[in-house]
Design a protein around this motif. Structure first.
Motif, PDB file in Angstrom:
ATOM      1  N   SER A 145      30.288  11.099   8.888  1.00 61.61           N
ATOM      2  CA  SER A 145      31.022   9.865   9.187  1.00 61.61           C
ATOM      3  C   SER A 145      30.068   8.670   9.252  1.00 61.61           C
ATOM      4  CB  SER A 145      31.764  10.005  10.526  1.00 61.61           C
ATOM      5  OG  SER A 145      30.847  10.131  11.598  1.00 61.61           O
ATOM      6  N   ASP A 146      30.628   7.492   9.240  1.00 59.71           N
ATOM      7  CA  ASP A 146      29.852   6.256   9.386  1.00 59.71           C
ATOM      8  C   ASP A 146      30.604   5.334  10.349  1.00 59.71           C
ATOM      9  OD1 ASP A 146      28.152   4.129   9.167  1.00 59.71           O
ATOM     10  OD2 ASP A 146      28.487   3.751   7.032  1.00 59.71           O
ATOM     11  N   PRO A 147      30.103   5.178  11.603  1.00 59.47           N
ATOM     12  CA  PRO A 147      28.820   5.673  12.092  1.00 59.47           C
ATOM     13  C   PRO A 147      28.809   7.191  12.244  1.00 59.47           C
ATOM     14  CG  PRO A 147      30.075   4.783  13.921  1.00 59.47           C
ATOM     15  CD  PRO A 147      30.850   4.453  12.665  1.00 59.47           C
ATOM     16  N   MET A 148      27.620   7.761  12.052  1.00 56.57           N
ATOM     17  CA  MET A 148      27.452   9.188  12.260  1.00 56.57           C
ATOM     18  C   MET A 148      27.493   9.479  13.752  1.00 56.57           C
ATOM     19  SD  MET A 148      24.270  11.699  11.340  1.00 56.57           S
ATOM     20  CE  MET A 148      23.546  11.654  12.973  1.00 56.57           C
ATOM     21  N   VAL A 149      28.228  10.526  14.137  1.00 61.96           N
ATOM     22  CA  VAL A 149      28.290  10.941  15.538  1.00 61.96           C
ATOM     23  C   VAL A 149      27.560  12.269  15.646  1.00 61.96           C
ATOM     24  CG1 VAL A 149      29.768  11.535  17.484  1.00 61.96           C
ATOM     25  CG2 VAL A 149      30.487   9.756  15.856  1.00 61.96           C
ATOM     26  N   LYS A 150      26.454  12.289  16.386  1.00 68.30           N
ATOM     27  CA  LYS A 150      25.649  13.512  16.510  1.00 68.30           C
ATOM     28  C   LYS A 150      25.827  14.099  17.898  1.00 68.30           C
ATOM     29  CE  LYS A 150      22.695  16.504  14.850  1.00 68.30           C
ATOM     30  NZ  LYS A 150      23.201  17.661  15.599  1.00 68.30           N
ATOM     31  N   LEU A 151      26.360  15.335  17.946  1.00 68.44           N
ATOM     32  CA  LEU A 151      26.544  16.078  19.184  1.00 68.44           C
ATOM     33  C   LEU A 151      25.561  17.244  19.235  1.00 68.44           C
ATOM     34  CD1 LEU A 151      30.459  16.374  19.258  1.00 68.44           C
ATOM     35  CD2 LEU A 151      29.033  14.474  20.011  1.00 68.44           C
ATOM     36  N   GLU A 152      25.377  17.836  20.403  1.00 62.47           N
ATOM     37  CA  GLU A 152      24.589  19.061  20.496  1.00 62.47           C
ATOM     38  C   GLU A 152      25.439  20.204  19.964  1.00 62.47           C
ATOM     39  OE1 GLU A 152      23.263  21.845  24.030  1.00 62.47           O
ATOM     40  OE2 GLU A 152      22.021  20.035  23.989  1.00 62.47           O
ATOM     41  N   ASP A 153      24.903  20.985  19.023  1.00 61.36           N
ATOM     42  CA  ASP A 153      25.720  21.977  18.320  1.00 61.36           C
ATOM     43  C   ASP A 153      25.156  23.392  18.364  1.00 61.36           C
ATOM     44  OD1 ASP A 153      23.539  21.565  16.707  1.00 61.36           O
ATOM     45  OD2 ASP A 153      24.656  20.864  14.969  1.00 61.36           O
ATOM     46  N   TYR A 154      24.332  23.706  19.359  1.00 64.52           N
ATOM     47  CA  TYR A 154      23.773  25.049  19.439  1.00 64.52           C
ATOM     48  C   TYR A 154      24.849  26.110  19.671  1.00 64.52           C
ATOM     49  CZ  TYR A 154      18.979  23.306  19.495  1.00 64.52           C
ATOM     50  OH  TYR A 154      17.790  22.727  19.143  1.00 64.52           O
ATOM     51  N   LEU A 155      25.971  25.741  20.279  1.00 64.87           N
ATOM     52  CA  LEU A 155      27.045  26.698  20.566  1.00 64.87           C
ATOM     53  C   LEU A 155      28.237  26.499  19.646  1.00 64.87           C
ATOM     54  CD1 LEU A 155      26.963  26.582  24.479  1.00 64.87           C
ATOM     55  CD2 LEU A 155      25.838  28.222  22.956  1.00 64.87           C
ATOM     56  N   VAL A 156      28.023  25.862  18.500  1.00 64.87           N
ATOM     57  CA  VAL A 156      29.139  25.527  17.618  1.00 64.87           C
ATOM     58  C   VAL A 156      29.839  26.777  17.085  1.00 64.87           C
ATOM     59  CG1 VAL A 156      27.773  25.376  15.486  1.00 64.87           C
ATOM     60  CG2 VAL A 156      29.828  23.982  15.750  1.00 64.87           C
ATOM     61  N   LYS A 157      29.101  27.872  16.889  1.00 66.62           N
ATOM     62  CA  LYS A 157      29.706  29.114  16.399  1.00 66.62           C
ATOM     63  C   LYS A 157      30.689  29.699  17.417  1.00 66.62           C
ATOM     64  CE  LYS A 157      27.749  30.067  12.335  1.00 66.62           C
ATOM     65  NZ  LYS A 157      28.524  30.336  11.109  1.00 66.62           N
ATOM     66  N   GLN A 158      30.526  29.301  18.680  1.00 62.77           N
ATOM     67  CA  GLN A 158      31.426  29.755  19.735  1.00 62.77           C
ATOM     68  C   GLN A 158      32.562  28.765  19.984  1.00 62.77           C
ATOM     69  OE1 GLN A 158      29.090  30.871  23.238  1.00 62.77           O
ATOM     70  NE2 GLN A 158      27.363  31.373  21.917  1.00 62.77           N
ATOM     71  N   GLY A 159      32.672  27.772  19.112  1.00 63.52           N
ATOM     72  CA  GLY A 159      33.746  26.798  19.239  1.00 63.52           C
ATOM     73  C   GLY A 159      33.452  25.683  20.213  1.00 63.52           C
ATOM     74  N   THR A 160      32.165  25.468  20.521  1.00 63.39           N
ATOM     75  CA  THR A 160      31.789  24.491  21.537  1.00 63.39           C
ATOM     76  C   THR A 160      30.833  23.439  20.984  1.00 63.39           C
ATOM     77  OG1 THR A 160      32.058  26.100  23.330  1.00 63.39           O
ATOM     78  CG2 THR A 160      30.687  24.181  23.794  1.00 63.39           C
TER      79      THR A 160
END
Length: 397
Positions: free
Chosen positions: A327-342
């Motif tokens: 996206s623009d602006p890019m939204v960067k979240l912490e994604d270490y648990l993304v495989k768990q849906g978080t």
């Protein structure tokens, strides 16, 4: 008037990840920025500047001494080299060719991880040391560690983090076991903000990032035993030369430490609580999205945990994360648990009102019926693949 993004043709980033290196680290305060700007126009004796830094690092950590290097990964390598050479100029000049007895660096196999996604055992190996991995990927015991701590062991390395398997040795047991064998302990504490905790436990050298929670320029501080810290500084005469910090980094570290020690933490907490309440209010009515707050274990951050129910949203957390980075602006979240849906919102570096922009981008994606068509482009197989795709955009010109 053009802003910095417009002037240099850059994508604006909404930083809900925290001070990650891949998105430029911390937002540096005006006070620290001004100090760095001023020293850039001056000449200075670097040994004297490093000595002043040592004094400030001691006040921050309770350690005997400290020095500044150019990043945490460099700090781990320099600390390992310091333990291997023990201040001997002849040995410093010889690295990575080791012809003496103490040549082993020990760490738990479960701590073979990325230092900023660079394999930490490979970084340590640049010193010429023999790297010994103790235990198994998800398990270790004090007995396994103790067995490897022999006359050839120069140091043991411990990596602090929130996402390691629970059956690895905790830092207290690790340090205690090494102390019994008189083996120096180096702790990678890039994200840790209780700067005195590890020194109190008996760590010999700790490495903290300056451009993460201390909110300074790109640098790291090494704190610990005076003789070993002196050996760290001397590595500039050898293998540590490419890892030295310039005047702006050393002075910036000093200024950042002073700024940290004078910070109004109650005001910070109140600001983060207000941002969390605003964010949750905007996202809580979305079907399939559940939000809750949590305090980070190692950092001063209040976080908003975003749980995504793919059955209800029609889009997985991975797809959502990928589209947020497109996206623009890019939204960067912490994604270490993304495989768990978080996904996790870290609130430390969100500017006022940016939570509304981020929420708007998320809502737009979830309400876009064509978003799922972008799934193949936005959802690589693993977090590492996501990172590599992100970096490979450099080549798109």
């Amino acid at each position: 008037m053009e802003n910095i993004y417009e002037r240099f043709g850059l994508t604006r980033v909404i930083n809900a990840r925290g001070p990650a290196t891949i998105i430029g680290g911390a937002r540096v305060s005006r006070t620290v920025s001004e100090d760095v700007r001023e020293i850039l126009g001056q000449s200075v004796q670097m040994w004297e500047l490093q000595k002043r830094a040592s004094e400030e690092i001691s006040l921050l950590t309770g350690a005997q001494a400290g020095c500044v290097v150019n990043c945490t990964a460099a700090g781990i390598v320099v600390a390992a080299a310091a333990c291997l050479t023990e201040g001997s100029i002849a040995k410093i000049k010889r690295l990575p060719m080791i012809n003496w007895e103490k040549k082993k660096i020990v760490l738990q196999k479960g701590h073979v991880t990325g230092a900023g996604d660079a394999p930490i055992h490979r970084l340590l190996a640049t010193t010429g040391a023999e790297i010994v991995e103790v235990g198994e990927a998800t398990d270790c015991t004090a007995e396994y560690l103790d067995y490897e701590l022999d006359a050839q062991t120069a140091a043991a390395v411990y990596v602090m983090g929130e996402f390691f398997p629970p059956n690895l040795l905790d830092v207290e047991t690790f340090i205690r076991t090494c102390k019994r064998k008189q083996v120096p302990v180096i702790v990678d504490a890039a994200y840790v903000t209780d700067f005195r905790y590890l020194i109190r436990l008996g760590a010999d050298l700790t490495v903290h990032s300056v451009h993460k929670w201390l909110a300074g320029p790109t640098a790291a501080i090494i704190a610990g035993n005076r003789n070993l810290v002196h050996s760290c500084y001397l590595q500039e005469l050898g293998l540590g030369r490419p890892m030295k910090a310039g005047k702006e980094s050393v002075l910036g570290a000093i200024s950042a430490i002073r700024n940290w020690r004078g910070r109004d933490w109650e005001k910070t907490r109140e600001q983060q609580q207000a941002v969390a309440a605003s964010l949750i209010a905007k996202l809580s009515d979305i079907r399939g999205i559940h939000c809750e707050t949590a305090q980070s274990e190692f950092t001063p951050s209040l976080r908003v945990i975003l749980n995504v129910d793919e059955k209800q949203t029609g889009i997985s957390a991975e797809t959502l994360n990928g589209l947020l980075m497109l996206s623009d602006p890019m939204v960067k979240l912490e994604d270490y648990l993304v495989k768990q849906g978080t996904l996790i919102f870290d609130l430390s570096y969100l500017e006022p009102g940016e939570e509304e922009i981020a929420a708007g981008v998320i809502i737009g994606i979830l309400q876009n019926p064509n978003a799922a068509e972008k799934k193949s482009a936005a959802q690589p197989k693993t977090r590492q693949e996501t990172l590599l795709d992100f970096i490979e955009q450099w080549n798109e010109f």
